[in-house]
Design a protein around this motif. Structure first.
Motif, mmCIF file in Angstrom:
data_model
loop_
_atom_site.group_PDB
_atom_site.id
_atom_site.type_symbol
_atom_site.label_atom_id
_atom_site.label_comp_id
_atom_site.label_asym_id
_atom_site.label_seq_id
_atom_site.Cartn_x
_atom_site.Cartn_y
_atom_site.Cartn_z
ATOM 1 N N GLN A 1 0.770 -1.102 -0.019
ATOM 2 C CA GLN A 1 -0.151 0.040 0.039
ATOM 3 C C GLN A 1 0.793 1.421 -0.004
ATOM 4 O OE1 GLN A 1 -3.205 0.044 2.882
ATOM 5 N NE2 GLN A 1 -3.345 2.080 2.865
ATOM 6 N N SER B 1 -2.678 6.562 0.923
ATOM 7 C CA SER B 1 -3.881 6.474 1.479
ATOM 8 C C SER B 1 -4.417 8.036 1.692
ATOM 9 C CB SER B 1 -3.917 5.600 2.534
ATOM 10 O OG SER B 1 -5.489 5.446 3.078
ATOM 11 N N ASP C 1 -7.384 4.213 -1.159
ATOM 12 C CA ASP C 1 -6.005 3.554 -1.367
ATOM 13 C C ASP C 1 -5.264 3.450 -2.483
ATOM 14 O OD1 ASP C 1 -6.361 2.995 1.427
ATOM 15 O OD2 ASP C 1 -7.663 1.278 1.087
ATOM 16 N N LEU C 2 -4.089 3.274 -2.612
ATOM 17 C CA LEU C 2 -3.229 3.108 -3.877
ATOM 18 C C LEU C 2 -2.369 2.053 -3.484
ATOM 19 C CD1 LEU C 2 -2.725 4.262 -6.767
ATOM 20 C CD2 LEU C 2 -0.798 5.651 -5.648
ATOM 21 N N THR D 1 -6.029 1.562 -7.566
ATOM 22 C CA THR D 1 -6.859 2.079 -6.389
ATOM 23 C C THR D 1 -8.100 1.610 -6.248
ATOM 24 O OG1 THR D 1 -7.672 4.203 -5.497
ATOM 25 C CG2 THR D 1 -7.448 4.157 -7.659
ATOM 26 N N VAL E 1 -3.946 10.030 -6.108
ATOM 27 C CA VAL E 1 -5.364 9.446 -6.232
ATOM 28 C C VAL E 1 -6.472 10.499 -6.292
ATOM 29 C CG1 VAL E 1 -4.780 7.415 -5.344
ATOM 30 C CG2 VAL E 1 -5.303 9.240 -3.762
#
Length: 375
Positions: A31, A34, A43-44, A58, A86
């Motif tokens: 992760q 976030s 989340d990415l 994501t 994101v």
């Protein structure tokens, strides 16, 4: 003697270090990032295989945000349009990398009949429905179910419950989207869905690929599509129910061809559903397309269990988008290979069915495999 021992020790250390695979080239999933949105986490995730190929995904729209692969000289570059943060996916963009549903593509008059019941959908494409409505899956925050590595594969799984009547579609639909990266430079996307009442389902991924490294338009790529016919469209882009052979038309990519001359002649790009050539009537994973960029040497091979594929090279200029590494995109800067059932299938009984009933499981597998010329 001490000098010889020291030299031997240093040499051994250097050899051991050079033989060790770099950390970034070990199969991994992590992760990376976030952020909070309305008390939920966006989340990415970063997945890396042993060859150094990297993808990012994501849970916002269960999106594929980045793919980095080497060219023929081993130089890595981004090969999908996308953003570095994101937060950028929350703004205006043409569904970059998103999971599209509950019904990808168009449904005429935003209406269909299933088992004698007529369902009215949201009209978000003039009088018609497209991509599940104005709040389709491409704008939904999925839950992150799990992420892991197993043998030669790294994976992230997202889940979403589409509530009854979302976009007008019947039934609570529980959807799972798994992204897998293998050491064979494959991106595997696995979809499953179940429902608690009769409904229709058609899911796809909306990634825009550019094998040049997103530096030039994709019209000079060569395209070969495993399809002998398209679903004939009317003037608004919805199938009439007929199949049109591609032989002798601008849709014929049964042998490798550039799209540039045809796009220049038509004055527009491509947005058409192909009926894929299948060796059997069952949903088997088979080759659907091969796209090559002769300059970089990158090759994309696409496989799917689906009967159709929307081939999309948008005409619109995307210069309003600032993508990876601050790069500005332009006109004809991406192509989509959207694996799917046919548009408007619920209104054409001769098309492969898209109905899903309680007790059944919708399944789809699509694979995007990256190589270089000569592999």
């Amino acid at each position: 003697m001490k000098i010889h021992i020291a030299f031997f020790g240093i040499t051994f250390l250097l050899l051991a270090t050079s033989c060790r695979q770099p950390d970034s080239y070990r199969l991994s999933v992590s992760q990376e990032y976030s952020v909070r949105k309305e008390d939920r986490s966006i989340d990415l995730f970063r997945l890396v295989n042993r060859n150094g190929m990297t993808i990012k995904v994501t849970n916002y729209a269960a999106s594929l945000t980045d793919v980095s692969v080497p060219d023929r000289h081993g130089k890595f570059a981004h090969v999908v349009l996308g953003f570095d943060s994101v937060e950028s996916y929350l703004g205006r963009h043409p569904k970059l990398g998103a999971t599209v549903g509950r019904y990808a593509n168009r449904i005429r008059n935003a209406r269909f009949c299933l088992d004698g019941t007529t369902y009215q959908l949201e009209k978000n494409n003039k009088e018609h429905s497209i991509h599940g409505g104005s709040r389709g899956f491409n704008l939904q925050l999925f839950d992150t179910d799990t992420f892991y590595t197993q043998k030669d594969t790294a994976a992230v799984v997202f889940k979403y419950r589409s509530p009854h009547q979302e976009g007008g579609f019947p039934g609570n639909l529980d959807v799972s989207v798994a992204y897998k990266l293998t050491n064979r430079n494959e991106i595997i996307i696995e979809y499953t869905a179940v429902t608690d009442r009769p409904t229709v389902v058609n899911l796809t991924n909306h990634s825009y690929f550019n094998l040049s490294g997103c530096t030039t338009p994709v019209l000079q790529h060569t395209y070969m599509l495993w399809a002998d016919s398209i679903t004939r469209n009317d003037s608004i882009g919805i199938p009439t129910g007929e199949l049109l052979p591609v032989a002798g038309t601008e849709y014929d990519f049964t042998s490798p061809l550039s799209a540039k001359a045809r796009v220049d002649s038509m004055g527009k790009g491509y947005d058409i559903n192909y009926k894929l050539r299948k060796s059997s009537g069952t949903p088997s994973l088979e080759l659907a397309a091969v796209v090559t960029d002769s300059v970089s040497g990158r090759v994309l091979k696409a496989y799917t269990t689906e009967p159709g594929m929307q081939f999309y090279i948008p005409n619109s200029n995307m210069d309003y988008l600032t993508g990876h590494d601050g790069r500005r995109y332009g006109q004809y800067y991406g192509f989509c290979l959207e694996m799917q059932h046919f548009p408007d299938s619920p209104n054409h009984p001769q098309f492969p069915p898209t109905s899903l009933y309680p007790g059944e499981t919708y399944r789809q597998t699509t694979v995007y495999k990256f190589e270089t010329i000569g592999e």
